[in-house]
Write a protein that holds these residues in place. Structure first.
Motif, mmCIF file in Angstrom:
data_model
loop_
_atom_site.group_PDB
_atom_site.id
_atom_site.type_symbol
_atom_site.label_atom_id
_atom_site.label_comp_id
_atom_site.label_asym_id
_atom_site.label_seq_id
_atom_site.Cartn_x
_atom_site.Cartn_y
_atom_site.Cartn_z
ATOM 1 N N SER A 1 0.834 -1.196 0.000
ATOM 2 C CA SER A 1 0.000 0.000 0.000
ATOM 3 C C SER A 1 0.863 1.239 0.000
ATOM 4 C CB SER A 1 -0.937 -0.019 1.204
ATOM 5 O OG SER A 1 -0.277 0.476 2.330
ATOM 6 N N GLU A 2 0.242 2.360 -0.329
ATOM 7 C CA GLU A 2 1.007 3.599 -0.434
ATOM 8 C C GLU A 2 0.984 4.378 0.850
ATOM 9 O OE1 GLU A 2 0.180 4.381 -5.132
ATOM 10 O OE2 GLU A 2 -0.592 5.772 -3.625
ATOM 11 N N THR A 3 0.433 3.773 1.890
ATOM 12 C CA THR A 3 0.258 4.511 3.126
ATOM 13 C C THR A 3 1.249 4.020 4.156
ATOM 14 O OG1 THR A 3 -1.329 2.870 3.813
ATOM 15 C CG2 THR A 3 -2.178 4.808 2.688
ATOM 16 N N LEU A 4 1.170 4.631 5.326
ATOM 17 C CA LEU A 4 2.003 4.191 6.430
ATOM 18 C C LEU A 4 1.517 2.815 6.886
ATOM 19 C CD1 LEU A 4 2.267 7.517 8.408
ATOM 20 C CD2 LEU A 4 4.025 6.434 7.031
#
Lengths: 150, 369
Positions: B242-245
């Motif tokens: 994913s592109e998130t934390l």
């Protein structure tokens, strides 16, 4: 006092080596990983095919090998390709990569930050900005958490 | 969704009672506070003081109404309600590091505790001695166990660990149960047997969850990935970067949909397609309030350019409901098959109750299959 207190060699013992609970990464055969093909990449740069050079240099990353020379050579090659891009073309270059490619590119970028040379950091920062907008913070987290890196 | 701020400190862990009128939570100290819902307010009705270290895990058994807590003092206590007071019973876990997570089994005759001692303690009640006894699962765990989840058959236990692996163990205790029937994860299930070990994700496994049928297991890893594995002849692992934390907690809300939340402070939906064996991002589940767009004066624009090298008008304020990382997610209604409401607690000391129907209607393109 006894004679033993004279020597301080015991201070140089690495106690972690003797820890029976020490975590050792699984060994994955990395002996045959040679990194990207130098000749192929050089010829693509000379032809002016920078997109092709980018794809070629991100092939065969020396992730599992323990040979530091292979890793250094790969990093140098990647830096050469990244520096030969025009600033306006960087975004297109990043768009041409898939998710894994962006992650790998980010790994090389951070590796490049570790040993800055003449103009490398400026170029790498431009690539970093574009790669970040493509891969998000998750991409950077994966660089930080990867046990085996380029 | 409704947000209630309980404390200024992080909520370390929480658990709901059977009818969801009471919540037990740890306010980042040695105690457990039980709050009861009264209209729109929450009143503190009990304070459970017994632990000598921070309480790291709480689980409330819905049928038998017992609470089990575990803490950094290497102990676990089983609390039973006698009249109007909760009475603790110490459980000797035989661990020499902090306990990190605890879960009652579906039949509530056992519970499992994950700890920093690189082992899982599976505890059951021995009638003859009137005492909780535990058995250890040690191999091949190489680091702290961060999260646990039981399979509906009361025997299999999924554990996520800091050695970057999610594993499914058999926690079969012959003293309290019959031999289990074969499952897609395997048929021979002696105690401590590894039925499944994950490959492919790096990073500590922060949250793990079985689906309602028990045929799928999902885990969230610190390298910002979510993965699902399906039991079968060859256990298939699919992961999504994913592109998130990193995400800290994950739960199934239907057999094919997962909700996860973590350091980005908002829950996220993922959808699993078993035909294609693919996991995909379903959408952000937080609807930020539309803040009034105020025009920027030329002076402000120049200041922004000077300070932040950007003319972006976005302020650095979190738009999500939670103002800090979400550390735990729990299903309130509907179970893991048809979840109608779920609850998140986080490091901002707040608790939010999310209604699935409202989310579905509020966010177009959100499909919960």
């Amino acid at each position: 006092m006894s004679k033993n207190t004279v020597s301080d060699r015991f201070r140089k013992v690495d106690v972690d080596e003797y820890d029976e609970n020490k975590f050792v990464d699984e060994e994955e055969g990395g002996e045959n990983q040679l990194g990207p093909d130098e000749a192929e990449v050089d010829s693509l740069i000379r032809q002016g095919n920078l997109m092709g050079a980018l794809q070629a240099v991100l092939k065969n990353p020396p992730i599992n090998t323990k040979n530091q020379n292979v890793k250094d050579r790969a990093e140098g090659l990647v830096l050469k390709v990244l520096s030969s891009f025009k600033s306006t073309d960087i975004e297109k270059g990043v768009q041409s990569l898939d998710k894994n490619g962006v992650d790998l590119l980010m790994k090389y970028i951070y590796k490049g930050f570790e040993r800055p040379s003449e103009n490398s950091s400026a170029v790498l920062l431009q690539w970093h900005e574009k790669a970040l907008s493509a891969g998000g913070v998750g991409c950077i987290v994966r660089v930080l958490t990867a046990r085996k890196t380029v | 969704m409704s947000y209630h701020s309980f404390l200024l400190e992080p909520i370390s862990c929480h658990a709901w009672n059977k009818d969801r009128t009471q919540i037990a939570l740890c306010p980042n100290n040695h105690e457990v506070h039980i709050y009861k819902k009264d209209g729109n307010n929450w009143n503190k009705i009990h304070v459970l003081k017994e632990h000598n270290g921070q309480v790291t895990g709480i689980d409330w058994a819905p049928e038998s109404n017992r609470i089990v807590t575990c803490g950094t003092d290497r102990n676990a206590y089983v609390w039973t309600l006698k009249g109007d007071v909760w009475k603790p019973t110490l459980v000797i876990l035989r661990i020499n590091r902090a306990a990190r997570c605890v879960k009652w089994s579906p039949k509530e005759n056992k519970f499992a505790v994950g700890s920093g001692s690189r082992l899982i303690s599976v505890c059951y009640f021995e009638q003859d001695n009137d005492w909780w006894v535990c058995k250890h699962i040690k191999k091949p765990i190489r680091s702290t166990i961060l999260c646990l989840d039981w399979h509906p058959n009361n025997v299999l236990l999924a554990a996520g660990s800091c050695d970057f692996k999610c594993r499914i163990f058999s926690a079969y205790i012959k003293e309290v149960e019959e031999k289990p029937a074969p499952t897609p994860w395997g048929s021979k299930m002696p105690f401590g047997e590894v039925m499944f070990e994950s490959t492919g994700t790096a990073g500590w496994v922060h949250g793990v969850c079985f689906s309602d049928s028990g045929n799928r297991v999902a885990w969230a890893s610190h390298d910002s990935t979510v993965a699902v594995a399906e039991g079968g002849k060859t256990a298939v692992c699919t992961s999504l970067t994913s592109e998130t934390l990193p995400l800290l907690c994950v739960t199934f809300i239907t057999e094919n949909s997962l909700v996860a939340a973590g350091h980005d402070c908002y829950p996220v939906l993922f959808v699993y397609d078993s035909n294609k064996a693919a996991l995909s991002f379903g959408g952000k589940l937080d609807i930020p309030k539309q803040s009034a767009q105020k025009g920027m004066s030329a002076r402000e624009r120049f200041q922004n350019l000077d300070k932040k090298a950007t003319t972006d008008t976005k302020e650095a304020v979190l738009e999500s409901v939670h103002k800090n990382s979400i550390s735990q997610i729990s299903i309130l209604n509907g179970g893991k098959a048809q979840c109608a409401k779920f609850c998140t607690t986080g490091m901002d000391g707040g608790m939010t109750i999310w209604d699935v129907k409202t989310l579905e209607s509020a966010m177009k393109d959100l499909k919960i299959v």
